[in-house]
Write a protein that holds these residues in place. Structure first.
Motif, PDB file in Angstrom:
ATOM      1  N   TYR A  87       0.840  -1.382  -0.209  1.00  0.00           N
ATOM      2  CA  TYR A  87       0.197   0.138  -0.023  1.00  0.00           C
ATOM      3  C   TYR A  87       0.970   1.069  -0.059  1.00  0.00           C
ATOM      4  O   TYR A  87       1.708   1.265   0.801  1.00  0.00           O
ATOM      5  N   ASN A  88       0.752   2.192  -0.761  1.00  0.00           N
ATOM      6  CA  ASN A  88       1.166   3.195  -1.057  1.00  0.00           C
ATOM      7  C   ASN A  88       0.353   4.424  -1.502  1.00  0.00           C
ATOM      8  O   ASN A  88      -0.795   4.056  -1.730  1.00  0.00           O
ATOM      9  N   ARG A  89       0.920   5.926  -1.359  1.00  0.00           N
ATOM     10  CA  ARG A  89      -0.036   6.644  -1.962  1.00  0.00           C
ATOM     11  C   ARG A  89      -0.551   6.632  -3.145  1.00  0.00           C
ATOM     12  O   ARG A  89      -1.735   7.036  -3.592  1.00  0.00           O
ATOM     13  N   GLU A  90       0.465   6.303  -4.341  1.00  0.00           N
ATOM     14  CA  GLU A  90       0.150   6.097  -5.673  1.00  0.00           C
ATOM     15  C   GLU A  90      -1.020   5.199  -5.938  1.00  0.00           C
ATOM     16  O   GLU A  90      -1.853   5.183  -6.659  1.00  0.00           O
ATOM     17  N   ARG A  91      -0.989   3.910  -5.308  1.00  0.00           N
ATOM     18  CA  ARG A  91      -2.226   2.968  -5.284  1.00  0.00           C
ATOM     19  C   ARG A  91      -3.477   3.046  -4.724  1.00  0.00           C
ATOM     20  O   ARG A  91      -4.274   2.543  -4.657  1.00  0.00           O
ATOM     21  N   ALA A  92      -3.108   4.073  -3.447  1.00  0.00           N
ATOM     22  CA  ALA A  92      -4.389   4.172  -2.769  1.00  0.00           C
ATOM     23  C   ALA A  92      -5.798   4.465  -3.361  1.00  0.00           C
ATOM     24  O   ALA A  92      -6.530   4.049  -3.045  1.00  0.00           O
ATOM     25  N   GLY A  93      -5.773   5.427  -4.277  1.00  0.00           N
ATOM     26  CA  GLY A  93      -6.907   5.692  -4.852  1.00  0.00           C
ATOM     27  C   GLY A  93      -7.258   4.614  -6.299  1.00  0.00           C
ATOM     28  O   GLY A  93      -7.948   4.824  -6.841  1.00  0.00           O
ATOM     29  N   GLN A  94      -6.252   3.726  -6.445  1.00  0.00           N
ATOM     30  CA  GLN A  94      -6.650   2.811  -7.755  1.00  0.00           C
ATOM     31  C   GLN A  94      -7.547   1.504  -7.181  1.00  0.00           C
ATOM     32  O   GLN A  94      -8.118   0.813  -8.040  1.00  0.00           O
ATOM     33  N   PHE A  95      -7.451   1.335  -5.984  1.00  0.00           N
ATOM     34  CA  PHE A  95      -8.361   0.315  -5.407  1.00  0.00           C
ATOM     35  C   PHE A  95      -9.092   0.770  -4.144  1.00  0.00           C
ATOM     36  O   PHE A  95      -9.036   1.979  -3.659  1.00  0.00           O
ATOM     37  N   VAL A  96      -9.961  -0.160  -3.524  1.00  0.00           N
ATOM     38  CA  VAL A  96     -10.516  -0.092  -2.264  1.00  0.00           C
ATOM     39  C   VAL A  96      -9.746  -1.033  -1.263  1.00  0.00           C
ATOM     40  O   VAL A  96      -9.689  -2.189  -1.780  1.00  0.00           O
ATOM     41  N   TRP A  97      -9.395  -0.933  -0.240  1.00  0.00           N
ATOM     42  CA  TRP A  97      -8.437  -1.667   0.458  1.00  0.00           C
ATOM     43  C   TRP A  97      -8.987  -2.293   1.872  1.00  0.00           C
ATOM     44  O   TRP A  97      -9.775  -1.757   2.556  1.00  0.00           O
ATOM     45  N   ASP A 135       5.515  -5.301  -9.145  1.00  0.00           N
ATOM     46  CA  ASP A 135       5.768  -5.354  -7.750  1.00  0.00           C
ATOM     47  C   ASP A 135       5.692  -3.899  -6.978  1.00  0.00           C
ATOM     48  O   ASP A 135       6.412  -3.055  -7.845  1.00  0.00           O
ATOM     49  N   PHE A 136       5.427  -3.795  -5.794  1.00  0.00           N
ATOM     50  CA  PHE A 136       5.871  -2.694  -5.178  1.00  0.00           C
ATOM     51  C   PHE A 136       7.082  -2.245  -5.218  1.00  0.00           C
ATOM     52  O   PHE A 136       7.678  -1.208  -5.013  1.00  0.00           O
ATOM     53  N   GLY A 137       7.865  -3.304  -5.149  1.00  0.00           N
ATOM     54  CA  GLY A 137       9.589  -3.392  -4.919  1.00  0.00           C
ATOM     55  C   GLY A 137      10.041  -2.423  -5.873  1.00  0.00           C
ATOM     56  O   GLY A 137      11.181  -1.611  -5.810  1.00  0.00           O
ATOM     57  N   VAL A 138       9.273  -2.511  -7.469  1.00  0.00           N
ATOM     58  CA  VAL A 138       9.943  -1.666  -8.595  1.00  0.00           C
ATOM     59  C   VAL A 138       9.732  -0.295  -8.107  1.00  0.00           C
ATOM     60  O   VAL A 138      10.544   0.559  -8.425  1.00  0.00           O
ATOM     61  N   GLU A 139       8.628   0.066  -7.652  1.00  0.00           N
ATOM     62  CA  GLU A 139       8.022   1.546  -7.277  1.00  0.00           C
ATOM     63  C   GLU A 139       9.094   2.072  -6.273  1.00  0.00           C
ATOM     64  O   GLU A 139       9.499   3.210  -6.179  1.00  0.00           O
ATOM     65  N   ALA A 140       9.338   1.289  -5.304  1.00  0.00           N
ATOM     66  CA  ALA A 140      10.384   1.450  -4.238  1.00  0.00           C
ATOM     67  C   ALA A 140      11.698   1.838  -4.679  1.00  0.00           C
ATOM     68  O   ALA A 140      12.300   2.825  -4.409  1.00  0.00           O
TER      69      ALA A 140
END
Length: 249
Positions: A87-97, A135-140
């Motif tokens: 979970y991060n700010r970029e993904r926050a609005g792309q889904f419901v969590w 993967d989130f790792g790529v974004e990080a």
């Protein structure tokens, strides 16, 4: 005759509603959180998802697929959820969590071959790193400034590349690193990265009442100590206290 037709229509409507309310959970091979053992999908994330879905009285299916495909499917297909998702700010609005299945630190790992490894993140930026596509790792890694990133379909392929010398470093959660060491894999921690929340990411049109029921049951699982017991059953230390559901901030 009219009564019979009405009964049939109501039966079909009931079946249609039940089908429409089936959540489709998808995940990847990423032990110890989600993996296939003896033909069955299992793991720390899977056990939590199944526990809360059953407790919430929600019909569901489970499917394993490569991460990039799983992530794209859950983002675009109604009634689909992907886990265990960073979970991060970029993904926050792309889904419901539904959060958190896991609270963990991320680390860069290297081969355990006697080499010193990078002393600083600036030094690591000049090395070749590998992660899973989507993967989130790529974004990080990109956020830290890495540019030489090798993409693979799953963590097992990234790990094979690391151990064969095709990449120098690989990001993963600290708990996954601990599991690799427990399995006897020749890896060691190179550098710490940021902490991370992982959860269930559902397509944005997923009915709010289903998401709310899943969240309520996850909250109960955490508060009752059930989440800690699941981690312990897989030989890993439990989450730091997650009852406040800090994953949504």
């Amino acid at each position: 005759m009219k009564t019979m037709l009405l009964t049939l229509c109501l039966s079909f409507a009931s079946l249609s509603t039940a089908h429409a309310e089936t959540l489709r959970f998808i995940t990847e091979e990423y032990a110890p959180f989600n993996y296939t053992r003896n033909g069955r999908i299992t793991g720390i994330g899977v056990d939590q998802v199944e526990a809360i879905a059953k407790a919430a009285g929600i019909d569901y299916t489970l499917e394993m697929m490569p991460w990039a495909r799983a992530f794209a499917t859950a983002r675009s297909q109604p009634m689909h959820c992907v886990f265990t998702t960073g979970y991060n700010r970029e993904r926050a609005g792309q889904f419901v969590w539904v959060n958190p299945l896991l609270k963990d630190e991320m680390v860069l790992v290297k081969r355990k071959d006697g080499s010193k490894g990078p002393a600083t993140m600036d030094e690591a930026l000049g090395m070749k790193v590998g992660s899973q596509r989507g993967d989130f790792g790529v974004e990080a890694l990109e956020a830290l400034g890495f540019t030489n990133i090798d993409l693979a379909a799953d963590i097992d392929l990234s790990l094979r590349k690391l151990l064969s010398g095709r990449i120098d470093l690989m990001p993963t959660s600290y708990k996954t690193y601990e599991n690799l060491v427990k399995e006897g894999r020749p890896v060691e921690k190179a550098l710490r990265m940021a902490g991370q929340i992982y959860g269930i990411a559902c397509q944005k049109d997923t009915p709010p009442h289903l998401v709310a029921r899943l969240q309520a049951e996850l909250d109960k699982l955490i508060l009752s100590g059930g989440q800690d017991r699941i981690f312990t059953a897989y030989g890993l230390p439990p989450n730091t206290r997650t009852a406040e559901n800090g994953g949504k901030n």
